[in-house]
Design an enzyme around this catalytic site. Sequence first.
Site, PDB file in Angstrom:
ATOM      1  N   HIS A   1     -12.443   9.713  -9.141  1.00 59.49           N
ATOM      2  CA  HIS A   1     -11.494   9.853 -10.252  1.00 59.49           C
ATOM      3  C   HIS A   1     -10.405  10.891  -9.997  1.00 59.49           C
ATOM      4  O   HIS A   1     -10.083  11.707 -10.870  1.00 59.49           O
ATOM      5  CB  HIS A   1     -12.218  10.105 -11.574  1.00 59.49           C
ATOM      6  CG  HIS A   1     -12.759   8.846 -12.165  1.00 59.49           C
ATOM      7  ND1 HIS A   1     -13.921   8.256 -11.726  1.00 59.49           N
ATOM      8  CD2 HIS A   1     -12.264   8.020 -13.107  1.00 59.49           C
ATOM      9  CE1 HIS A   1     -14.122   7.134 -12.386  1.00 59.49           C
ATOM     10  NE2 HIS A   1     -13.130   6.949 -13.225  1.00 59.49           N
TER      11      HIS A   1
ATOM     12  N   CYS B   1       0.811  -1.225   0.000  1.00 59.26           N
ATOM     13  CA  CYS B   1       0.000   0.000   0.000  1.00 59.26           C
ATOM     14  C   CYS B   1       0.844   1.274   0.000  1.00 59.26           C
ATOM     15  O   CYS B   1       0.303   2.385  -0.052  1.00 59.26           O
ATOM     16  CB  CYS B   1      -0.981   0.003   1.164  1.00 59.26           C
ATOM     17  SG  CYS B   1      -2.222  -1.275   0.979  1.00 59.26           S
TER      18      CYS B   1
ATOM     19  N   GLU C   1     -13.052  -0.810   0.848  1.00 57.58           N
ATOM     20  CA  GLU C   1     -11.980  -0.597  -0.141  1.00 57.58           C
ATOM     21  C   GLU C   1     -12.044  -1.675  -1.212  1.00 57.58           C
ATOM     22  O   GLU C   1     -11.773  -1.444  -2.377  1.00 57.58           O
ATOM     23  CB  GLU C   1     -10.607  -0.657   0.534  1.00 57.58           C
ATOM     24  CG  GLU C   1     -10.121   0.670   1.034  1.00 57.58           C
ATOM     25  CD  GLU C   1      -8.644   0.689   1.373  1.00 57.58           C
ATOM     26  OE1 GLU C   1      -7.982  -0.381   1.349  1.00 57.58           O
ATOM     27  OE2 GLU C   1      -8.154   1.777   1.694  1.00 57.58           O
TER      28      GLU C   1
HETATM   29 ZN   LIG Z   1      -5.437   1.117  -0.962  1.00 57.74          ZN
END
Ligand SMILES: [Zn+2]
Length: 144
Positions: free
Chosen positions: A70, A25, A133
């Site tokens: 976006h 990450c 997520e």
């Molecule tokens: Zn992530």
Amino acid sequence: MENVECIRKLTFCAGHRVLGHESKCANAHGHNYSVFIHAVAERLDELGRVIDFSIIKQEIGTWLDTHWDHTFLVYEKDTELISCRNILEKNKEIFICDFNPTAENLALYLINTVCPDLLSKKGVRVTKIELHETENCKVIVEKK
Ligand SMILES: [Zn+2]
């Protein structure tokens, strides 16, 4: 006494990276986020609703579309990523956060800042946010 909650799902796509992350990450990457907004009111309206679902979409969905969808969610201390602004921003600005953009911190920002700003005037309180997520990874923040 019953607790009646209205829950609206909203989605957005955004890039981020977690500054200081021990593993993958730390790389810039993106998610198709889903957010579940849980709203309550003092009493139901004359039609029997906490709030019309479309008002949550109009208020919070529009905010998400404008600010997070976006684009990249970037920690203000992530100067390396901020220095790539001219690549990341073609027709929309990146969103600079004063927190590391983990799912937990994004959900806290929504429940503490965005939802009160936009929904208090509509007579509802957001008591819980679920932020997904991925299909397998989500966080829940709840107001006690
Ligand atoms: Zn992530």
